[in-house]
Design an enzyme around this catalytic site. Sequence first.
Site, short mmCIF file in Angstrom:
data_model
loop_
_atom_site.label_atom_id
_atom_site.label_comp_id
_atom_site.label_asym_id
_atom_site.label_seq_id
_atom_site.Cartn_x
_atom_site.Cartn_y
_atom_site.Cartn_z
N TRP A 8 2.43 1.64 -3.40
CA TRP A 8 1.43 2.13 -4.37
C TRP A 8 1.44 3.66 -4.42
O TRP A 8 1.24 4.26 -5.48
CB TRP A 8 0.04 1.62 -3.96
N HIS A 9 1.69 4.27 -3.24
CA HIS A 9 1.63 5.74 -3.18
C HIS A 9 2.80 6.40 -3.90
O HIS A 9 2.69 7.55 -4.32
CB HIS A 9 1.60 6.22 -1.73
N GLY A 10 3.92 5.71 -4.03
CA GLY A 10 5.04 6.34 -4.72
C GLY A 10 6.27 5.48 -4.72
O GLY A 10 6.44 4.62 -3.85
N GLY B 179 0.84 -1.20 0.00
CA GLY B 179 0.00 0.00 0.00
C GLY B 179 0.87 1.25 0.00
O GLY B 179 0.59 2.23 -0.68
N PHE C 263 0.27 10.07 -7.33
CA PHE C 263 0.33 8.66 -6.91
C PHE C 263 -0.22 7.70 -7.95
O PHE C 263 -0.62 7.98 -8.96
CB PHE C 263 -0.41 8.46 -5.60
#
Lengths: 474, 342
Positions: A323-325, A320, A474
């Site tokens: 996924w953001h960066g 997770g 993102f």
Amino acid sequence: MLFNSFTFLIFFAAVMVVSRSMKSWTLRKSFLLLISYLFYAAWNPPFVILLWISTLADWHLARAIHTSDSLRRRRLYLWASLGINLGMLGYFKYANFFVNNLVALSQSLGLDWHPATMSIVLPVGISFYTFQTLSYTIDIYRRKATPWHCFLDYALYVTFFPQLVAGPIVRAVDFLPQCDEPKRASRKQFQWGLTLMIIGLFCKTAIADTLAPIVESVYDFQTAHSFVDAWAGTLAFSVQIFCDFAGYSTIAIGAALCLGFILPDNFHFPYAAIGFSDFWRRWHLSLSTWLRDYLYIPLGGSRCSKLKTYRNLALTMLLGGLWHGASWTFIVWGGLHGSYLVLEQLLRKWFAPQRLWASYPMQILLCALTFIAVCFAWVFFRARSFHAAGTMIASMTGQSSCASTLPTHHLLQVLLFTGVTLGVHWYSRNKTMEETFARLPGWLRGLILGAMVFAIFAEMTAQGAGNAFLYFQF
Amino acid sequence: MPSSISSSNHRLPKIGYRAQWLTGAIVFATLTLGLSWYYRTGPTQAQAGDSVYRWAIEMDRLMAHPAPKTTIAMLGASRAQLGFDAEVFAGEFPDRPTFLLAMFGKNPKATLHYLAEENYSGTVIVSFEPAWINPSPGRARRESQQPLVDIYTSMFGNLGKHEKIANELIRAKLQQHVHAWNYSCWKSLAHVLKRDHPDAFWVDQPSRQRKAFYDRFFTPAQLEQQYGRRLAIRWVTPQQTPLWKTQAAKEAWGKQVATIKRDIDAIKASGGQVIFVRLPIHQTNRPLWDEMVRELDVDSIHFLDIPAAREIRCPDGSHLNHDGAATFTRLLANELKHHLRK
């Protein structure tokens, strides 16, 4: 195209007028699809091709998965879908990160390797629409859904402009059935949609963008800060990221509702969470439920040994974070939340039965502790490097002797916005936004909305081209 | 099938909207018209306020110019934005398209660096101050043009540029005709003047120049009375010997100078030209300026070297008003004719 720009407001008004004047449902859907491509192309026209690739590939692969009887072939098609979607995501979002880490690794092994740097532009919203199309093929592979019968509906599901670039991540099962019947937003839907758009725009322009310079003045310089400045910067960021992202989601939900479509909730007053599992039931719901359904549960979820449950939690949160960066700081942010969740599970086992924890003051204390822990995790989310994050954490724990440099009015702004945000979240923690709003008399709602529209208008005329939403990256 | 839509999405609040929209419209109209009336009856003037986006558009125009060698980029901070008259300058150099990239309260080191990185081959005139070489960490934070460069590169590069320019045009029209009258104009200038006087204001020009009007409301005598102490300092060079108090300060200065020199050399290597300019200010450390331009090995013009420039008054002690800006720009243009590459 940014929601908080005049160009979008004109674009949306024109879309509303034209789409409402169209009598044919197919024509309306075709029009919405066309303007969704236009909306995306306003940023970078060539990247529309990526949307087409994702749409066409998953449409055909999902049908192939459904019609094939051989498990081997079904798996092959699923892997093809995963390969295409995650391949695009991997290349555009993670290629440089991967190469940089490979270079660092090879240098630590004594190899002098200097590959040419790749200039890759990250397509806006790729993480969001990739997850949407993936959920469609995975559901069909699991035989939990059947392929949709109309390509136009499916293309609109992938591309629908209100949620295209920053979510909420919509499931096919939630969206596609809405395309089946001709519909137009009812007067109540339109009015509530408009109300939501105003609230979302206010959160973004009047709160998030006001706090942005304060956050930047603290976080964009990797020097030590005073205790007060470090906390002010972090609290400001906590409120900024909520108002920015929840603002975007609220505008998206409102805009879709004005067009007659219902999108899922994405936030539910997260800073009133008591504990971290509660936090993830309130923060970025469409992502957390996606990760739960397509990663955590397939890994075994909580229906396995304690140790494996903890592993599943940690792994889900690490991914997770990724996924953001494409940065180790995001992975650490995810890891921190994973460890918070594991710790909470352990503590619950030991302390849950005690009545003391259910008392009102104790609930407030637990809520405050959760918020403080979330703030510490935000440091890694916002900081540009581990060095910067370390310096910030040191400053927040009083290990810096620097004097405060933030002007008093900035400190007051942070106090005001944080206080109001936490107060509203706590007051509304067991209510929906609709319930909270419905409790107010009409004149008071009008007073609040009128003042909000004025603040939005004043900010947008003063601000110019509009600050981009944080979650676009993102 | 897993679903992420909660049942709450299907519920609409059971409320009537008539009172809401009616009250909302009244509140919005009252606030907007009230503010309009307040500004319009005051001494401020409807204008399209300057912003980072207008700076980015200006930078975009510079970078997209088909003949970069003929262009002139004017860098600096408030002194340049108030003290450089783009209209007058364009009249003096009609064949040299000039782009004003100065920004209030922001030193131009980051912009100079960006132009060097982009192999800019035109002429860069930099309104520079020795104090910017090695500022305190707090000032370095607040006063960098790096955020402007970041906005230009990330938001005004090639992606979504036209949409943002369209947005900026709409905003400018709204500012001029509906919500115009940039609230901050008198407030900020009052800050510069160190007195909350709403009658002093500036008007943002399409060129991004800010025309400051002090004298419309103050006679020179009143100004002398108001700012006499500051105005009494006429072109003074403070006695500071040696230039640096400590060896460490000298070394830190040297490091920063070397960084700026690299950028200057890069622009020169690309075929460009860099000229440092000191705009009028009532208190200036001339020996430090001379040392700086010597170390930077850069072409320079100091206003004290233009005899007529010594006669121009900075009404607040450190910034020119619109009259002063026009006069000084003419003088500067004359001087530049000897410096500019043919």
